[in-house]
Scaffold this motif. Structure first.
Motif, PDB file in Angstrom:
ATOM      1  N   UNK A  88      17.450   7.472  -0.966  1.00 39.36           N
ATOM      2  CA  UNK A  88      16.357   7.571  -0.051  1.00 39.36           C
ATOM      3  C   UNK A  88      16.008   9.010   0.233  1.00 39.36           C
ATOM      4  N   UNK A  89      14.536   9.338  -0.143  1.00 41.10           N
ATOM      5  CA  UNK A  89      14.086  10.572   0.005  1.00 41.10           C
ATOM      6  C   UNK A  89      13.014  10.758   1.147  1.00 41.10           C
ATOM      7  N   UNK A  90      13.079  11.866   1.947  1.00 35.58           N
ATOM      8  CA  UNK A  90      12.233  12.254   2.842  1.00 35.58           C
ATOM      9  C   UNK A  90      10.821  12.330   2.276  1.00 35.58           C
ATOM     10  N   UNK A  91       9.826  12.100   2.829  1.00 33.79           N
ATOM     11  CA  UNK A  91       8.171  12.423   2.639  1.00 33.79           C
ATOM     12  C   UNK A  91       7.847  11.945   1.137  1.00 33.79           C
ATOM     13  N   UNK A  92       7.777  10.961   1.126  1.00 33.15           N
ATOM     14  CA  UNK A  92       7.246  10.479  -0.311  1.00 33.15           C
ATOM     15  C   UNK A  92       5.667  10.792  -0.332  1.00 33.15           C
ATOM     16  N   UNK A  93       5.078  10.930  -1.560  1.00 32.36           N
ATOM     17  CA  UNK A  93       3.435  11.105  -1.546  1.00 32.36           C
ATOM     18  C   UNK A  93       3.050  10.326  -2.939  1.00 32.36           C
ATOM     19  N   UNK A  94       1.776   9.780  -2.639  1.00 30.49           N
ATOM     20  CA  UNK A  94       1.174   8.887  -3.637  1.00 30.49           C
ATOM     21  C   UNK A  94       1.747   7.717  -3.434  1.00 30.49           C
ATOM     22  N   UNK A  95       2.375   7.203  -2.785  1.00 32.81           N
ATOM     23  CA  UNK A  95       3.016   5.848  -2.771  1.00 32.81           C
ATOM     24  C   UNK A  95       2.045   4.989  -1.707  1.00 32.81           C
ATOM     25  N   UNK A  96       2.072   3.499  -2.014  1.00 28.22           N
ATOM     26  CA  UNK A  96       1.471   2.846  -0.970  1.00 28.22           C
ATOM     27  C   UNK A  96       2.017   3.056   0.290  1.00 28.22           C
ATOM     28  N   UNK A  97       1.266   3.140   1.476  1.00 24.65           N
ATOM     29  CA  UNK A  97       1.806   3.300   2.658  1.00 24.65           C
ATOM     30  C   UNK A  97       2.880   2.382   3.424  1.00 24.65           C
ATOM     31  N   UNK A  98       2.292   0.975   3.046  1.00 27.72           N
ATOM     32  CA  UNK A  98       3.189  -0.196   3.358  1.00 27.72           C
ATOM     33  C   UNK A  98       4.595  -0.311   2.464  1.00 27.72           C
ATOM     34  N   UNK A  99       4.736   0.705   1.752  1.00 25.41           N
ATOM     35  CA  UNK A  99       6.077   0.817   1.037  1.00 25.41           C
ATOM     36  C   UNK A  99       7.020   1.755   1.552  1.00 25.41           C
ATOM     37  N   UNK A 100       6.487   2.600   2.388  1.00 23.93           N
ATOM     38  CA  UNK A 100       6.997   3.832   3.178  1.00 23.93           C
ATOM     39  C   UNK A 100       7.781   3.409   4.386  1.00 23.93           C
ATOM     40  N   UNK A 101       9.100   3.615   4.622  1.00 23.61           N
ATOM     41  CA  UNK A 101       9.611   3.330   6.012  1.00 23.61           C
ATOM     42  C   UNK A 101       9.069   4.168   7.085  1.00 23.61           C
ATOM     43  N   UNK A 102       9.307   3.546   8.378  1.00 26.82           N
ATOM     44  CA  UNK A 102       8.707   4.086   9.503  1.00 26.82           C
ATOM     45  C   UNK A 102       9.120   5.601   9.748  1.00 26.82           C
ATOM     46  N   UNK A 103      10.340   5.924   9.057  1.00 23.69           N
ATOM     47  CA  UNK A 103      10.742   7.257   9.493  1.00 23.69           C
ATOM     48  C   UNK A 103      10.176   8.113   8.154  1.00 23.69           C
ATOM     49  N   UNK A 104       9.192   7.816   7.468  1.00 22.52           N
ATOM     50  CA  UNK A 104       8.656   8.394   6.434  1.00 22.52           C
ATOM     51  C   UNK A 104       9.598   8.876   5.163  1.00 22.52           C
ATOM     52  N   UNK A 105      10.371   7.709   4.900  1.00 23.84           N
ATOM     53  CA  UNK A 105      11.404   7.944   3.601  1.00 23.84           C
ATOM     54  C   UNK A 105      10.940   6.702   2.679  1.00 23.84           C
ATOM     55  N   UNK A 106      11.683   7.074   1.630  1.00 19.89           N
ATOM     56  CA  UNK A 106      11.154   5.833   0.594  1.00 19.89           C
ATOM     57  C   UNK A 106      12.610   5.878  -0.261  1.00 19.89           C
ATOM     58  N   UNK A 107      13.046   4.948  -0.751  1.00 20.18           N
ATOM     59  CA  UNK A 107      14.164   4.654  -1.499  1.00 20.18           C
ATOM     60  C   UNK A 107      13.738   4.585  -3.001  1.00 20.18           C
ATOM     61  N   UNK A 108      14.360   5.592  -3.855  1.00 23.19           N
ATOM     62  CA  UNK A 108      13.920   5.567  -5.311  1.00 23.19           C
ATOM     63  C   UNK A 108      15.044   5.654  -6.012  1.00 23.19           C
ATOM     64  N   UNK A 109      14.987   5.118  -7.337  1.00 22.56           N
ATOM     65  CA  UNK A 109      16.052   5.197  -8.302  1.00 22.56           C
ATOM     66  C   UNK A 109      15.350   5.519  -9.559  1.00 22.56           C
ATOM     67  N   UNK A 110      16.115   6.328 -10.432  1.00 22.75           N
ATOM     68  CA  UNK A 110      15.509   6.549 -11.689  1.00 22.75           C
ATOM     69  C   UNK A 110      16.268   5.539 -12.635  1.00 22.75           C
ATOM     70  N   UNK A 111      15.206   4.874 -13.422  1.00 27.49           N
ATOM     71  CA  UNK A 111      15.840   3.781 -14.086  1.00 27.49           C
ATOM     72  C   UNK A 111      16.972   4.039 -15.252  1.00 27.49           C
ATOM     73  N   UNK A 112      17.840   3.135 -15.391  1.00 27.79           N
ATOM     74  CA  UNK A 112      18.718   3.662 -16.493  1.00 27.79           C
ATOM     75  C   UNK A 112      18.434   2.685 -17.611  1.00 27.79           C
ATOM     76  N   UNK A 113      17.935   1.371 -17.326  1.00 29.08           N
ATOM     77  CA  UNK A 113      17.921   0.465 -18.284  1.00 29.08           C
ATOM     78  C   UNK A 113      16.677   0.817 -19.262  1.00 29.08           C
ATOM     79  N   UNK A 114      16.917   0.654 -20.479  1.00 29.20           N
ATOM     80  CA  UNK A 114      15.867   0.727 -21.533  1.00 29.20           C
ATOM     81  C   UNK A 114      14.542   0.284 -21.396  1.00 29.20           C
ATOM     82  N   UNK A 115      14.563  -0.822 -21.107  1.00 28.52           N
ATOM     83  CA  UNK A 115      13.312  -1.861 -21.067  1.00 28.52           C
ATOM     84  C   UNK A 115      12.586  -1.394 -19.748  1.00 28.52           C
TER      85      UNK A 115
END
Length: 186
Positions: A88-115
Motif C-alpha cells: 500500500x503506497x501513499x500518493x498514487x498518481x494517474x489512477x481512477x480516483x474511485x480506486x484510491x482510498x480515502x487516505x490517498x493510498x493505493x494497494x499495488x502488486x508487481x505481478x509475478x505470473x507470466x500471463x
C-alpha cells in the motif's frame, strides 16, 4: 496465450471487465485508470467503493509511473518476498480516483505470473485485481469456485489451460512516505 492477452486488452480498452488468473487467485480486472470501469467492479462485487481495491503492474518501472514516491524499502520487500506481496503506497498518481482510498493510498502488486505480466505490459497501464467473488463470499482459490453471477457479470473470461490454483491471497504491507511499515495481512 497471445490470443487471450489480445482479447483481454481489447476488453480493457473498451472499459469492460474480465475474469482472469492472477498470481494468487482468480480475479476481476479492469483498466485501473478508468473510473467507469472501476465502478462496474464495485457494482458487480456489491462492494462499497470506500473499500479500496488492489492494482497489478507488470514491473517496477510501471509502479514508479503511478506512485509519487516509491520508498526504498519497497524494492527490498519486492526483491525478498517469497510469495506475492501487495504494498500500500501513499500518493498514487494517474489512477481512477474511485480506486484510491480515502487516505490517498493505493494497494499495488508487481505481478509475478507470466500471463499477468505479459498482459499488463502489453496493455501499458495498471489493471484492477480483486478476488472474483461477491463481497463477503469466500475467495475463489480456483476457477471452479467462481460463481455464475460473477462469470455472467463480466465481459470476458480468460480461457487458458491453467491448473486450478489454490494459492492464498497476497501478503499486504503498508509503506508510508514517512518510513512507517505496517503488515496488514501476512
Amino acid at each position: 496465450m497471445t490470443t487471450e492477452i489480445n482479447t483481454c486488452i481489447e476488453a480493457l480498452n473498451k472499459g469492460n471487465l474480465i475474469v482472469y488468473p492472477t498470481d494468487t487467485v482468480w480475479g476481476i480486472g479492469c483498466d485501473a485508470t478508468n473510473p467507469d470501469a472501476v465502478q462496474k467492479v464495485y457494482a458487480l462485487k456489491k462492494r462499497e467503493d470506500s473499500k479500496a481495491l488492489v492494482c497489478l503492474v507488470s514491473n517496477q518501472a510501471m509502479l514508479e509511473r503511478y506512485v509519487k514516491q516509491v520508498p526504498d524499502v519497497a524494492y527490498d520487500i519486492m526483491d525478498l518476498a517469497t510469495k506475492p506481496t501487495t504494498i500500500v503506497f501513499d500518493e498514487p498518481i494517474g489512477i481512477a480516483q474511485n480506486l484510491v482510498a480515502e487516505d490517498n493510498t493505493l494497494a499495488i502488486r508487481v505481478a509475478s505470473d507470466n500471463f499477468c505480466q505479459r498482459m499488463i505490459q502489453k496493455f501499458g497501464k495498471p489493471i484492477v485485481s480483486t478476488s472474483a467473488n461477491i463481497s463477503g463470499m469466500p475467495t475463489p482459490n480456483n476457477f471452479d469456485s467462481v460463481s455464475n453471477e460473477i462469470l455472467k457479470g463480466v465481459d470476458y473470461v480468460v480461457n487458458l489451460p491453467l491448473e486450478n490454483k489454490n494459492a492464498p491471497p497476497s501478503s499486504i504491507i503498508k509503506l508510508g512516505n514517512d518510513g512507517q511499515v505496517k503488515v496488514i495481512r501476512e
